[in-house]
Enzyme design. Structure first.
Site, PDB file in Angstrom:
ATOM      1  N   ARG A   1      31.950  -8.353 -37.356  1.00 41.24           N
ATOM      2  CA  ARG A   1      30.936  -7.395 -37.019  1.00 41.24           C
ATOM      3  C   ARG A   1      29.524  -8.008 -36.588  1.00 41.24           C
ATOM      4  NH1 ARG A   1      29.006  -3.680 -40.847  1.00 41.24           N
ATOM      5  NH2 ARG A   1      27.424  -3.128 -39.157  1.00 41.24           N
TER       6      ARG A   1
ATOM      7  N   ARG B   1      23.011   6.176 -46.794  1.00 46.68           N
ATOM      8  CA  ARG B   1      22.364   6.085 -45.535  1.00 46.68           C
ATOM      9  C   ARG B   1      22.280   7.358 -44.721  1.00 46.68           C
ATOM     10  NH1 ARG B   1      24.594   0.356 -42.910  1.00 46.68           N
ATOM     11  NH2 ARG B   1      22.609   0.629 -41.821  1.00 46.68           N
TER      12      ARG B   1
ATOM     13  N   ASP C   1      18.839  -7.695 -45.121  1.00 52.19           N
ATOM     14  CA  ASP C   1      20.060  -8.280 -44.617  1.00 52.19           C
ATOM     15  C   ASP C   1      20.039  -9.821 -44.917  1.00 52.19           C
ATOM     16  OD1 ASP C   1      20.382  -5.833 -43.674  1.00 52.19           O
ATOM     17  OD2 ASP C   1      19.921  -6.417 -41.522  1.00 52.19           O
TER      18      ASP C   1
ATOM     19  N   CYS D   1      27.937   4.260 -46.355  1.00 58.90           N
ATOM     20  CA  CYS D   1      28.750   2.826 -46.065  1.00 58.90           C
ATOM     21  C   CYS D   1      28.806   2.123 -47.451  1.00 58.90           C
ATOM     22  CB  CYS D   1      28.495   2.181 -44.958  1.00 58.90           C
ATOM     23  SG  CYS D   1      26.822   1.223 -45.124  1.00 58.90           S
TER      24      CYS D   1
ATOM     25  N   LYS E   1      22.250  -8.894 -32.904  1.00 54.78           N
ATOM     26  CA  LYS E   1      23.184  -7.670 -33.181  1.00 54.78           C
ATOM     27  C   LYS E   1      22.257  -6.372 -33.226  1.00 54.78           C
ATOM     28  CE  LYS E   1      25.039  -6.181 -37.357  1.00 54.78           C
ATOM     29  NZ  LYS E   1      24.452  -5.047 -37.787  1.00 54.78           N
ATOM     30  N   ASN E   2      21.394  -6.601 -34.160  1.00 50.62           N
ATOM     31  CA  ASN E   2      20.496  -5.395 -34.378  1.00 50.62           C
ATOM     32  C   ASN E   2      19.432  -5.249 -33.345  1.00 50.62           C
ATOM     33  OD1 ASN E   2      22.079  -4.782 -36.686  1.00 50.62           O
ATOM     34  ND2 ASN E   2      20.418  -5.533 -38.119  1.00 50.62           N
TER      35      ASN E   2
END
Ligand SMILES: CC(=O)N[C@H]1[C@@H](OP(=O)(O)OP(=O)(O)OC[C@H]2O[C@@H](n3ccc(=O)[nH]c3=O)[C@H](O)[C@@H]2O)O[C@H](CO)[C@@H](O)[C@@H]1O
Ligand SMILES: C=C(OP(=O)(O)O)C(=O)O
Length: 419
Positions: free
Chosen positions: A398, A122, A306, A117, A22-23
């Site tokens: 997500r 952030r 993460d 978030c 994803k990233n």
């Protein structure tokens, strides 16, 4: 809203295919703004965040074709609308990655501030300062960043006071179309940044120092289309490695790369997990007990933030204690009270948590608060006695592709309950 039901206790056994990251895929999609294309991304994951980014790029005017069967995303055309609206940006922070490419190519952009978030405030000050150093005029108005560089961006030497993945990516993309040389010093070194840099090179960019904390870019007038394969998701791989470890199982993570796991592999080994490189991927197993290991999150190649929540779930059932320190985000312990509802013994204060292992967790209804916290509760559920229901799984979707199907295929008792 969907929920995930898990009945714990089955050791996982078999092969798990690892999806594209994803990233990596999100910044690669934003790079589609730098060219008329076509930019073709292979090994693209099928995730809610990818759909959000596709929606954002479409509203900028790009044609985005996501062929889920072929796992490819093809981006083509030029942006006509230079505004990234709040409604799309607030859904996903990576939307801010359109800022650098838009201002570099079109001399102008209006991008909503992403806001904070669940895991922290952030800010994007490093993105904005970098663009200013490259000659952009930046104003903040009514929650939007207005960036202007009517005569284009100019190369600059940008020294990051703090390592930032997103700022490195935004400025790397912008630098490719700036006039002259840009140097990014104290740049992030995550594998996703190298993946982006390699794709930009295929598009005609001139970049040196890939994989180091000093990137040098010689700007070019334009970039062409290219075909690029997205790197495997190291966080998904690490998550499934912990799924095997927490259940005392044995899995082959197809396509996973040891060199991308950074400190995670070493720390898992210290905790008693076997991680071995195979031609098809990584073999992960745990035959003996687990022991508590202290970890601190750091930029790559350090232990990834993460992976922190997932590792904490593992430490909940290890022998002895583990001190887990979060140095990247100020509020990334929201899984702690939920893990405690499952019988975990955790004390936390500020940036550190002490986890004292217990012989068994017990299943419970729990609430997911962010992406990695959600999956940490699934991992805990796989090891727990009885039934765990993870509520509010939209966070999970997500960033994890068909997580319940992948785990069920290796023997987990897990299902999605719609509604
Ligand atoms: C889509 C994506 O790739 N997301 C990842 C990316 O997020 P993201 O790119 O948002 O994370 P950063 O590396 O930028 O953030 C690192 C730290 O720097 C701070 N900061 C960042 C930018 C800035 O302008 N000012 C500032 O103070 C952040 O608040 C945070 O405390 O890297 C994080 C750190 O590895 C990961 O957890 C996210 O999964
Ligand atoms: C924090 C994450 O993602 P994002 O930066 O998109 O919020 C993550 O992938 O764990």
């Amino acid at each position: 809203m969907d929920r995930i039901r898990i009945r714990g206790g089955t050791p996982l056994e078999g092969r798990i295919p690892i999806s594209g990251a994803k990233n990596a895929a999100l910044p690669l999609m934003a790079a589609g703004l730098l060219t008329d294309g076509p930019l073709r991304l292979l090994n693209a994951p099928d995730l809610a965040d990818i759909a959000t980014m596709a929606g954002l790029l479409r509203q900028h005017g790009l044609t985005v074709e996501h062929d889920k069967q072929a796992r490819s995303i093809t981006l083509s055309g030029a942006a006509r609308n230079l505004e990234a609206p709040y409604d799309l940006v607030r859904k996903m922070r990576a939307s801010v990655l359109v800022l650098g490419p838009l201002v570099a190519r079109f001399g102008e952009a209006k991008v909503s501030l992403p806001g904070g978030c669940a895991i922290g405030t952030r800010p994007i000050d490093l993105h904005l300062k970098g663009l200013e150093q490259m000659g952009a005029e930046i104003e903040i108005e009514a929650g939007y960043v207005l960036a202007r560089a009517p005569r284009g961006l100019k190369g600059a030497r940008i020294l990051f006071p703090q390592v930032s993945v997103g700022a490195t990516e935004n400025l790397l993309m912008a630098a490719c179309l700036a006039e002259g040389e840009t140097e990014l010093v104290n740049a992030a070194r995550e594998p996703e940044i190298s993946d982006l840099a390699e794709c930009l090179m295929r598009m005609g960019a001139r970049i040196e120092g890939i994989g180091t904390d000093r990137l040098r870019v010689e700007g070019t007038g334009s970039l062409a289309g290219a075909t690029h394969r997205v790197v495997p998701d190291r966080i998904e791989a690490g998550t499934f490695a912990i799924a095997a470890a927490i259940t005392g199982g044995r899995v082959l993570l197809e396509g996973a790369r040891l060199d991308h796991l950074g400190a995670t592999a070493r720390i898992l080994r210290e905790a008693g997990v076997e991680v071995a490189e195979r031609p098809e991927g990584l073999r992960v197993s745990r035959m003996n007990g687990l022991s508590g290991v202290d970890v601190m999150t750091e930029p790559f190649p350090g232990f990834a933030t993460d992976m922190q929540a997932q590792f904490m779930a593992l430490m909940c059932v290890a022998e002895g204690a583990s001190m887990i320190t979060e140095t990247i985000f100020e509020n990334r312990f929201m899984h702690v009270p939920e893990l405690m509802r499952m019988g975990a013994r955790i004390n936390y204060h500020g940036h550190s948590a002490i986890v004292r292992g217990v012989p068994k967790l017990s299943g419970a209804p729990v609430m997911a608060t962010d992406l990695r916290a959600s999956v940490s509760l699934i991992l805990a559920g796989l090891a727990a006695e009885g039934e765990t229901i993870v509520n509010r799984v939209y966070h999970l979707d997500r960033g994890y592709e068909r997580v319940e199907a992948k785990l069920a295929a290796v023997g987990a008792e897990i299902e999605r309950i719609g509604g």
